[in-house]
Design an enzyme around this catalytic site. Structure first.
Site, PDB file in Angstrom:
ATOM      1  N   ASN A  12       0.865  -1.173   0.000  1.00 15.76           N
ATOM      2  CA  ASN A  12       0.000   0.000   0.000  1.00 15.76           C
ATOM      3  C   ASN A  12       0.908   1.232   0.000  1.00 15.76           C
ATOM      4  O   ASN A  12       1.486   1.574   1.024  1.00 15.76           O
ATOM      5  CB  ASN A  12      -0.890  -0.016   1.257  1.00 15.76           C
ATOM      6  CG  ASN A  12      -1.721   1.244   1.388  1.00 15.76           C
ATOM      7  OD1 ASN A  12      -1.813   2.036   0.447  1.00 15.76           O
ATOM      8  ND2 ASN A  12      -2.323   1.447   2.548  1.00 15.76           N
ATOM      9  N   TRP A  13       0.995   1.857  -1.178  1.00 17.77           N
ATOM     10  CA  TRP A  13       1.924   2.987  -1.304  1.00 17.77           C
ATOM     11  C   TRP A  13       1.362   4.294  -0.745  1.00 17.77           C
ATOM     12  O   TRP A  13       2.072   5.294  -0.683  1.00 17.77           O
ATOM     13  CB  TRP A  13       2.310   3.186  -2.775  1.00 17.77           C
ATOM     14  CG  TRP A  13       3.309   2.184  -3.273  1.00 17.77           C
ATOM     15  CD1 TRP A  13       3.880   1.169  -2.551  1.00 17.77           C
ATOM     16  CD2 TRP A  13       3.873   2.109  -4.589  1.00 17.77           C
ATOM     17  NE1 TRP A  13       4.762   0.468  -3.353  1.00 17.77           N
ATOM     18  CE2 TRP A  13       4.778   1.028  -4.603  1.00 17.77           C
ATOM     19  CE3 TRP A  13       3.703   2.851  -5.765  1.00 17.77           C
ATOM     20  CZ2 TRP A  13       5.505   0.671  -5.740  1.00 17.77           C
ATOM     21  CZ3 TRP A  13       4.414   2.499  -6.900  1.00 17.77           C
ATOM     22  CH2 TRP A  13       5.310   1.417  -6.883  1.00 17.77           C
ATOM     23  N   LYS A  14       0.079   4.308  -0.419  1.00 11.54           N
ATOM     24  CA  LYS A  14      -0.553   5.531   0.105  1.00 11.54           C
ATOM     25  C   LYS A  14      -0.280   6.688  -0.868  1.00 11.54           C
ATOM     26  O   LYS A  14      -0.270   6.473  -2.069  1.00 11.54           O
ATOM     27  CB  LYS A  14      -0.042   5.819   1.517  1.00 11.54           C
ATOM     28  CG  LYS A  14      -0.147   4.556   2.393  1.00 11.54           C
ATOM     29  CD  LYS A  14       0.066   4.794   3.853  1.00 11.54           C
ATOM     30  CE  LYS A  14      -0.057   3.461   4.579  1.00 11.54           C
ATOM     31  NZ  LYS A  14      -0.126   3.590   6.012  1.00 11.54           N
ATOM     32  N   HIS A 101      -9.600   1.292   4.623  1.00  9.88           N
ATOM     33  CA  HIS A 101      -8.321   1.486   5.330  1.00  9.88           C
ATOM     34  C   HIS A 101      -8.539   2.484   6.468  1.00  9.88           C
ATOM     35  O   HIS A 101      -9.320   3.429   6.328  1.00  9.88           O
ATOM     36  CB  HIS A 101      -7.255   2.005   4.361  1.00  9.88           C
ATOM     37  CG  HIS A 101      -5.895   2.020   4.964  1.00  9.88           C
ATOM     38  ND1 HIS A 101      -5.461   3.042   5.778  1.00  9.88           N
ATOM     39  CD2 HIS A 101      -4.878   1.136   4.908  1.00  9.88           C
ATOM     40  CE1 HIS A 101      -4.239   2.774   6.190  1.00  9.88           C
ATOM     41  NE2 HIS A 101      -3.858   1.620   5.680  1.00  9.88           N
ATOM     42  N   GLU A 103      -6.891   4.910   7.488  1.00  3.57           N
ATOM     43  CA  GLU A 103      -6.662   6.321   7.141  1.00  3.57           C
ATOM     44  C   GLU A 103      -7.880   6.900   6.434  1.00  3.57           C
ATOM     45  O   GLU A 103      -8.214   8.073   6.590  1.00  3.57           O
ATOM     46  CB  GLU A 103      -5.385   6.452   6.294  1.00  3.57           C
ATOM     47  CG  GLU A 103      -4.140   6.320   7.170  1.00  3.57           C
ATOM     48  CD  GLU A 103      -2.927   5.733   6.476  1.00  3.57           C
ATOM     49  OE1 GLU A 103      -2.869   5.726   5.244  1.00  3.57           O
ATOM     50  OE2 GLU A 103      -2.019   5.263   7.205  1.00  3.57           O
ATOM     51  N   GLY A 179       2.163   2.488  10.721  1.00  2.00           N
ATOM     52  CA  GLY A 179       3.123   3.578  10.596  1.00  2.00           C
ATOM     53  C   GLY A 179       3.787   3.979  11.902  1.00  2.00           C
ATOM     54  O   GLY A 179       4.431   5.023  11.983  1.00  2.00           O
ATOM     55  N   SER A 219       3.158  -1.878  10.409  1.00  2.00           N
ATOM     56  CA  SER A 219       4.603  -1.879  10.695  1.00  2.00           C
ATOM     57  C   SER A 219       5.301  -3.190  10.316  1.00  2.00           C
ATOM     58  O   SER A 219       6.221  -3.627  10.994  1.00  2.00           O
ATOM     59  CB  SER A 219       4.866  -1.521  12.161  1.00  2.00           C
ATOM     60  OG  SER A 219       4.418  -0.192  12.416  1.00  2.00           O
TER      61      SER A 219
HETATM   62  P1  PGA Z   1       2.714   0.512   7.586  1.00  2.00           P
HETATM   63  O1  PGA Z   1       1.268   0.696   6.900  1.00  2.00           O
HETATM   64  O2  PGA Z   1       3.274  -0.788   7.044  1.00  2.00           O
HETATM   65  O3  PGA Z   1       3.508   1.707   7.146  1.00  2.00           O
HETATM   66  O4  PGA Z   1       2.496   0.445   9.047  1.00  2.00           O
HETATM   67  C1  PGA Z   1       0.396  -0.377   6.710  1.00  2.00           C
HETATM   68  C2  PGA Z   1      -0.891   0.097   6.073  1.00  2.00           C
HETATM   69  O5  PGA Z   1      -1.331   1.209   6.373  1.00  2.00           O
HETATM   70  O6  PGA Z   1      -1.503  -0.624   5.262  1.00  2.00           O
END
Ligand code: PGA
Length: 257
Positions: A12-14, A101, A103, A179, A219
């Site tokens: 997931n590159w966001k 997600h 976010e 994150g 993470s």
């Molecule tokens: P992260 O994000 O690996 O940077 O914790 C995971 C995600 O949001 O899918």
């Protein structure tokens, strides 16, 4: 060991990577990644880089790698400024869509009901939703983790018949682990993944529960990927930060499973 369910390594590159950066990523990624028959890699770049990602995958002739969108709107077309529809994604060769997600839920106010509409639309279009669920820290501390996840699943999958769920993937992502560098413990991951699988057995049936793939996200890094993949009921990983570096993500995808 042959696994019951083919593992998925999803990136997931966001809101990271331009078209140019996407092309550079694939050049080094495919330069280093062996083609695996026993696992699937799914990359979710931002909308603007989906076409370039598709082209790169085609140019390298890689059947083991697919692209995902990070979101979609459920209507096919219309006056919805700023939104992207499923036919638009299908035209780009998108096969998977990340939905719900944390976010999107917490920064953009996406509701369980909105997620449910999207899951239905994605299933009906024949794409695979990667439905994210997970508790906040305060919910875990109040011992409400299973309840919160049960509510998220029930809301997102409400009124969907079993045959519509073909291809559905669940990603368990504890909000406090995204994150932050804090990974859920092996016990916590095993407990929640088992709960999710049993939820499907109760609300649908045991065959669906056995087949559904449940990814862990939050993470995930090179130094914990293999260990997490070794936990019961973990069928793959959803990787944010560590998927942006082609070298690190190659090693995560290649981890011993
Ligand atoms: P992260 O994000 O690996 O940077 O914790 C995971 C995600 O949001 O899918």
């Amino acid at each position: 060991m042959l696994r019951k369910r083919q593992p998925i390594f999803a990136a997931n590159w966001k809101m990271y990577k331009t078209i140019q950066e996407t092309r550079a990523f694939f050049a080094s990624f495919f330069g280093a990644l062996s083609e695996y028959a026993d696992r699937k890699t799914v990359i979710a770049p931002p909308f603007t880089a989906l076409a370039a990602a598709r082209e790169e995958i085609g140019a390298f002739k890689r059947q083991d790698v697919s692209i995902a969108a990070q979101n979609v709107f459920f209507e096919e077309q219309g006056a919805y400024t700023g939104e992207v529809s499923l036919p638009m994604l299908q035209e780009l060769g998108v096969e998977f869509v990340i939905l719900g997600h944390s976010e999107r839920r917490h920064i953009f106010g996406e509701t369980d009901m909105g997620v449910a509409f999207k899951v239905r639309a994605v299933c009906e279009a024949g794409l695979c939703p990667i439905l994210c669920v997970g508790e906040r820290l305060s919910e875990r501390e109040a011992e409400r983790t299973n309840m919160v996840i049960g509510i998220q699943l029930a809301a997102a999958l409400a009124a969907l018949p079993e045959n519509a769920l073909h291809g559905l993937i669940i990603a368990y992502e504890p909000v406090w682990a995204i994150g932050t560098g804090k990974v859920a413990s092996a016990e916590q991951i095993a407990q929640v993944h088992a709960f999710i699988r049993s939820w499907f057995a109760v609300h649908f049936n045991s065959a669906l529960a056995e087949n559904i793939r449940i990814l862990y996200g939050g993470s995930v890094k090179l130094n914990n990927a293999a260990q997490i993949m070794g936990i019961a009921d973990v069928d793959g990983l959803l990787v944010g930060g560590a998927s942006l570096d082609a070298g690190e993500f190659v090693k995560i995808v290649s981890c011993e499973i």
